[in-house]
Enzyme design. Structure first.
Site, PDB file in Angstrom:
ATOM      1  N   CYS A 266       0.817  -1.223   0.000  1.00 25.48           N
ATOM      2  CA  CYS A 266       0.000   0.000   0.000  1.00 25.48           C
ATOM      3  C   CYS A 266       0.849   1.270   0.000  1.00 25.48           C
ATOM      4  O   CYS A 266       0.647   2.171  -0.828  1.00 25.48           O
ATOM      5  CB  CYS A 266      -0.997  -0.025   1.165  1.00 25.48           C
ATOM      6  SG  CYS A 266      -0.276   0.075   2.822  1.00 25.48           S
ATOM      7  N   HIS A 314      -2.677   1.364   6.847  1.00 21.67           N
ATOM      8  CA  HIS A 314      -3.018   1.277   5.426  1.00 21.67           C
ATOM      9  C   HIS A 314      -3.164   2.686   4.861  1.00 21.67           C
ATOM     10  O   HIS A 314      -3.598   3.607   5.558  1.00 21.67           O
ATOM     11  CB  HIS A 314      -4.311   0.486   5.221  1.00 21.67           C
ATOM     12  CG  HIS A 314      -4.586   0.160   3.780  1.00 21.67           C
ATOM     13  ND1 HIS A 314      -3.909  -0.838   3.100  1.00 21.67           N
ATOM     14  CD2 HIS A 314      -5.440   0.719   2.872  1.00 21.67           C
ATOM     15  CE1 HIS A 314      -4.350  -0.900   1.857  1.00 21.67           C
ATOM     16  NE2 HIS A 314      -5.273   0.044   1.687  1.00 21.67           N
ATOM     17  N   HIS A 326      -5.737   1.968  -4.533  1.00 21.71           N
ATOM     18  CA  HIS A 326      -4.801   1.426  -3.535  1.00 21.71           C
ATOM     19  C   HIS A 326      -4.411  -0.004  -3.893  1.00 21.71           C
ATOM     20  O   HIS A 326      -5.016  -0.649  -4.747  1.00 21.71           O
ATOM     21  CB  HIS A 326      -5.408   1.477  -2.140  1.00 21.71           C
ATOM     22  CG  HIS A 326      -6.574   0.553  -1.911  1.00 21.71           C
ATOM     23  ND1 HIS A 326      -6.767  -0.157  -0.740  1.00 21.71           N
ATOM     24  CD2 HIS A 326      -7.629   0.213  -2.717  1.00 21.71           C
ATOM     25  CE1 HIS A 326      -7.886  -0.862  -0.816  1.00 21.71           C
ATOM     26  NE2 HIS A 326      -8.424  -0.658  -2.000  1.00 21.71           N
TER      27      HIS A 326
END
Length: 350
Positions: A266, A314, A326
């Site tokens: 990520c 994240h 993402h």
């Protein structure tokens, strides 16, 4: 002659030396590039009443936490290797300077020898312990100005060389500790991913196809609290370039620790996209959360970083229209998802 290298602001409140050093750095690199054997571990026991999707969310969160810690340790190891290379170069240059000074003193001794005798003070200068010669008052009395200056230069050069070697030894010890930490972090990631993979394979094909991070009840409640998001342009030309770069890699696989150009985790995706726009982001999602100005969610614009979960484990990029792009989790590919897919901690504008 040897050659040398030359070297938060307020915001959203949703809540011995050269050879040894080089050998150690090479060994650390080899250890990191080695195979990724799976490490067995027992899955955490599910909480009472917890459905599979919620449990899978928790497992992926654990995996991302471990991945971000691994990424931070890897970044630290990279910096240490660069520091070691710099110190190695300086030590090589320092050794060359010491050699040149000793050669000069040797030439002076040769001159005197050809003149018929070697001054005892020069014998002291050329000994293996020139420091000791400074303690020899009688010898210093016999030295001329030139010899005295050369001796002081040699003494200073050798002190500097000793300091550089001591610094290199310290960096080597730090790199050794960081390399061991990387091994532990890697094992933690693999254990978490293995547990998540077992939970994912327990889902039906239809459930797997429809799985989205944050599919549990808490995320659903949070999505209901999201403000209306106006459709605004990117905040800057570089943000627009970063969005374009992220869109170009749609479909690339998630690989933990990867920063592109063909696979990403990520934070690696965010670093890559902004790197293509000429902006250097730090490596981890926790660091990226503070790599710019915080903005309220209802003012989010394309290119802003959306940080998820209370531990900031994240990160995604807002692209407008209530969506982010993402790298979701292992086994998935870079894709669009709703901005409210997980609890949001912050929105940062690099």
């Amino acid at each position: 002659m040897a050659s040398h290298r030359r070297a938060p602001q307020p915001g959203l409140a949703v809540r011995t030396t050269r050879v040894t050093v080089l050998s150690a750095a090479a060994a650390a690199t080899a250890a990191l590039s080695g195979g990724t054997a799976q490490i067995a571990a027992a899955d955490p026991a599910p909480a009472a009443g917890q459905d599979t999707a919620t449990r899978l969310d928790a497992l992926y969160q654990q995996a991302e936490q471990a991945t971000e810690r691994y990424d931070a340790a890897q970044e630290r190891a990279t910096r240490l290797r660069a520091d070691l290379a710099t110190l190695q170069d300086r030590a090589a240059q320092g050794q060359q300077r010491v050699n040149e000074l000793r050669d000069d003193l040797g030439a002076l001794a040769a001159e005197q020898y050809r003149g018929g005798a070697l001054d005892p003070s020069l014998a002291l200068l050329l000994s293996d312990d020139p420091e000791r010669s400074l303690d020899q008052a009688a010898a210093l009395d016999r030295l001329g100005a030139r010899q005295t200056q050369q001796l002081h230069q040699l003494q200073a050069a050798e002190r500097a060389l000793d300091g550089q070697r001591s610094q290199a030894a310290g960096k080597l010890a730090e790199l050794t500790q960081t390399t061991a930490e990387l091994g532990r972090r890697k094992a933690a990631v693999q254990r978490a991913l293995a547990a998540a993979n077992r939970a994912l394979t327990a889902l039906s094909p239809a459930q797997r196809a429809g799985y989205t991070p944050g599919a549990g009840d808490r995320a659903s409640r949070d999505r209901a609290l999201l403000p209306d998001l106006p459709d605004l342009p990117a905040a800057s030309g570089r943000a627009a370039l970063a969005v374009a770069a992220a869109r170009q890699v749609l479909g690339a696989p998630y690989v933990w620790g990867a920063t592109g150009p063909h696979a990403f985790d990520c934070s690696g995706l965010m670093q890559y996209a902004y790197g293509r726009a000429g902006v250097a982001l730090p490596r981890t999602s926790q660091e990226q959360m503070n790599a710019g100005r915080r903005v309220p969610l209802d003012q989010a614009r394309p290119g802003d970083l959306v940080i998820y979960r209370g531990d900031a484990s994240h990160v995604a990029m807002y692209v407008g229209g209530g969506r982010v792009i993402h790298a979701p989790y292992p086994g998935a590919r870079v894709r669009y998802d709703p901005v409210g897919m997980m609890p949001i901690t912050a929105v940062t504008r690099p």
